[in-house]
Design a protein around this motif. Structure first.
Motif, PDB file in Angstrom:
ATOM      1  N   ILE A  69       0.834  -1.198   0.000  1.00 31.60           N
ATOM      2  CA  ILE A  69       0.000   0.000   0.000  1.00 31.60           C
ATOM      3  C   ILE A  69       0.871   1.252   0.000  1.00 31.60           C
ATOM      4  N   GLU A  70       1.918   1.249   0.813  1.00 31.39           N
ATOM      5  CA  GLU A  70       2.869   2.370   0.873  1.00 31.39           C
ATOM      6  C   GLU A  70       4.276   1.801   0.920  1.00 31.39           C
ATOM      7  N   ALA A  71       5.126   2.248   0.015  1.00 34.74           N
ATOM      8  CA  ALA A  71       6.534   1.860   0.018  1.00 34.74           C
ATOM      9  C   ALA A  71       7.217   2.468   1.251  1.00 34.74           C
ATOM     10  N   PRO A  72       8.382   1.949   1.620  1.00 38.84           N
ATOM     11  CA  PRO A  72       9.072   2.498   2.786  1.00 38.84           C
ATOM     12  C   PRO A  72       9.341   3.993   2.646  1.00 38.84           C
ATOM     13  N   ARG A  73       9.091   4.700   3.753  1.00 36.80           N
ATOM     14  CA  ARG A  73       9.406   6.133   3.792  1.00 36.80           C
ATOM     15  C   ARG A  73       9.713   6.516   5.231  1.00 36.80           C
ATOM     16  N   ASP A  74      10.514   7.542   5.379  1.00 33.04           N
ATOM     17  CA  ASP A  74      10.874   8.034   6.703  1.00 33.04           C
ATOM     18  C   ASP A  74       9.704   8.809   7.290  1.00 33.04           C
ATOM     19  N   MET A  75       9.397   8.503   8.535  1.00 35.46           N
ATOM     20  CA  MET A  75       8.294   9.146   9.227  1.00 35.46           C
ATOM     21  C   MET A  75       8.846  10.181  10.216  1.00 35.46           C
ATOM     22  N   PRO A  76       8.066  11.204  10.552  1.00 38.35           N
ATOM     23  CA  PRO A  76       8.557  12.263  11.427  1.00 38.35           C
ATOM     24  C   PRO A  76       8.821  11.801  12.864  1.00 38.35           C
ATOM     25  N   TYR A  77       8.371  10.621  13.238  1.00 35.35           N
ATOM     26  CA  TYR A  77       8.578  10.130  14.604  1.00 35.35           C
ATOM     27  C   TYR A  77       9.795   9.211  14.733  1.00 35.35           C
ATOM     28  N   GLY A  78      10.678   9.218  13.714  1.00 35.03           N
ATOM     29  CA  GLY A  78      11.957   8.519  13.837  1.00 35.03           C
ATOM     30  C   GLY A  78      11.975   7.078  13.363  1.00 35.03           C
ATOM     31  N   GLN A  79      10.959   6.685  12.590  1.00 35.51           N
ATOM     32  CA  GLN A  79      10.949   5.340  12.039  1.00 35.51           C
ATOM     33  C   GLN A  79      10.781   5.390  10.527  1.00 35.51           C
ATOM     34  N   ARG A  80      11.262   4.357   9.886  1.00 33.07           N
ATOM     35  CA  ARG A  80      11.021   4.147   8.466  1.00 33.07           C
ATOM     36  C   ARG A  80       9.906   3.109   8.398  1.00 33.07           C
ATOM     37  N   ARG A  81       8.867   3.369   7.593  1.00 32.17           N
ATOM     38  CA  ARG A  81       7.675   2.532   7.627  1.00 32.17           C
ATOM     39  C   ARG A  81       7.184   2.193   6.226  1.00 32.17           C
ATOM     40  N   MET A  82       6.649   0.987   6.101  1.00 30.81           N
ATOM     41  CA  MET A  82       5.913   0.584   4.898  1.00 30.81           C
ATOM     42  C   MET A  82       4.596  -0.027   5.346  1.00 30.81           C
ATOM     43  N   ILE A  83       3.592   0.013   4.469  1.00 33.97           N
ATOM     44  CA  ILE A  83       2.279  -0.578   4.758  1.00 33.97           C
ATOM     45  C   ILE A  83       1.951  -1.552   3.632  1.00 33.97           C
ATOM     46  N   LEU A  84       1.482  -2.755   4.002  1.00 34.43           N
ATOM     47  CA  LEU A  84       1.075  -3.747   3.021  1.00 34.43           C
ATOM     48  C   LEU A  84      -0.104  -4.547   3.556  1.00 34.43           C
ATOM     49  N   ARG A  85      -0.639  -5.421   2.716  1.00 37.50           N
ATOM     50  CA  ARG A  85      -1.715  -6.324   3.122  1.00 37.50           C
ATOM     51  C   ARG A  85      -1.220  -7.756   3.004  1.00 37.50           C
ATOM     52  N   ASP A  86      -1.663  -8.601   3.940  1.00 38.31           N
ATOM     53  CA  ASP A  86      -1.355 -10.022   3.831  1.00 38.31           C
ATOM     54  C   ASP A  86      -2.349 -10.665   2.860  1.00 38.31           C
ATOM     55  N   PRO A  87      -2.234 -11.967   2.577  1.00 33.16           N
ATOM     56  CA  PRO A  87      -3.142 -12.595   1.614  1.00 33.16           C
ATOM     57  C   PRO A  87      -4.624 -12.522   1.985  1.00 33.16           C
ATOM     58  N   VAL A  88      -4.943 -12.304   3.263  1.00 35.07           N
ATOM     59  CA  VAL A  88      -6.333 -12.222   3.713  1.00 35.07           C
ATOM     60  C   VAL A  88      -6.853 -10.795   3.644  1.00 35.07           C
ATOM     61  N   GLY A  89      -5.950  -9.817   3.549  1.00 38.56           N
ATOM     62  CA  GLY A  89      -6.341  -8.415   3.512  1.00 38.56           C
ATOM     63  C   GLY A  89      -6.019  -7.648   4.779  1.00 38.56           C
ATOM     64  N   THR A  90      -5.436  -8.320   5.777  1.00 37.99           N
ATOM     65  CA  THR A  90      -5.053  -7.646   7.015  1.00 37.99           C
ATOM     66  C   THR A  90      -3.970  -6.613   6.713  1.00 37.99           C
ATOM     67  N   ILE A  91      -4.123  -5.409   7.244  1.00 35.49           N
ATOM     68  CA  ILE A  91      -3.138  -4.353   7.036  1.00 35.49           C
ATOM     69  C   ILE A  91      -1.949  -4.581   7.975  1.00 35.49           C
ATOM     70  N   ILE A  92      -0.755  -4.477   7.410  1.00 37.38           N
ATOM     71  CA  ILE A  92       0.484  -4.689   8.157  1.00 37.38           C
ATOM     72  C   ILE A  92       1.356  -3.444   8.051  1.00 37.38           C
ATOM     73  N   ASP A  93       1.823  -2.973   9.180  1.00 37.56           N
ATOM     74  CA  ASP A  93       2.787  -1.869   9.290  1.00 37.56           C
ATOM     75  C   ASP A  93       4.124  -2.512   9.628  1.00 37.56           C
ATOM     76  N   VAL A  94       5.112  -2.354   8.750  1.00 40.04           N
ATOM     77  CA  VAL A  94       6.463  -2.835   9.029  1.00 40.04           C
ATOM     78  C   VAL A  94       7.347  -1.613   9.178  1.00 40.04           C
ATOM     79  N   SER A  95       7.982  -1.491  10.349  1.00 41.36           N
ATOM     80  CA  SER A  95       8.760  -0.298  10.670  1.00 41.36           C
ATOM     81  C   SER A  95      10.140  -0.679  11.196  1.00 41.36           C
ATOM     82  N   SER A  96      11.082   0.233  11.022  1.00 37.14           N
ATOM     83  CA  SER A  96      12.397   0.100  11.643  1.00 37.14           C
ATOM     84  C   SER A  96      12.845   1.483  12.089  1.00 37.14           C
ATOM     85  N   LEU A  97      13.686   1.510  13.095  1.00 33.67           N
ATOM     86  CA  LEU A  97      14.221   2.790  13.569  1.00 33.67           C
ATOM     87  C   LEU A  97      15.104   3.397  12.495  1.00 33.67           C
ATOM     88  N   ILE A  98      15.016   4.715  12.310  1.00 34.45           N
ATOM     89  CA  ILE A  98      15.913   5.407  11.399  1.00 34.45           C
ATOM     90  C   ILE A  98      17.258   5.513  12.104  1.00 34.45           C
TER      91      ILE A  98
END
Length: 126
Positions: free
Chosen positions: A93-122
């Protein structure tokens, strides 16, 4: 409390479990045709359940498309997970991007449609 984990409801237990195993490296602690209990590598206690929606243990009222939930996974490298998600053909849904709260985040859906936020510290300085 002895333990807590989230169950994802799906009619495709094996496919959904395999998605999380390939995307995040989870391994199966228990596996059947109606339930798979996954555990994060090197992190005992970080579990995720994959549960057959139509199984008799699921209350009738809960047998619908997931809504109102975002699963968040904090990982070492968001971009590496993005690469794996792309290889898996995941709905990103969203490719990785730096967020203002100090994390890099991407958003995707699993095969069922559940929304997943995958983040890492910048990383500092990078």
């Amino acid at each position: 409390m002895q333990r807590a984990f989230t169950n994802i409801l799906t009619e495709e237990v094996a496919i959904t479990a395999a998605f999380y195993q390939k995307l995040l490296g989870y391994t199966a602690k228990f596996s059947s045709d109606w339930f798979v209990n996954l555990e994060a590598p090197d992190r005992t206690g970080l579990e995720l359940g994959i549960l057959l929606t139509s199984h008799e243990i699921v209350p009738e009222a809960a047998r619908h498309q997931p809504a109102g939930i975002i699963l968040t996974f904090v990982v070492d490298d968001c971009d590496a997970v993005h690469d794996r998600a792309s290889e898996l053909g995941a709905n990103i849904i969203e490719a990785p991007r730096d967020m203002p709260y100090g994390q890099r985040r991407m958003i995707l859906r699993d095969p069922v449609g559940t929304i997943i936020d995958v983040s890492s510290l910048i990383q500092a300085g990078g």
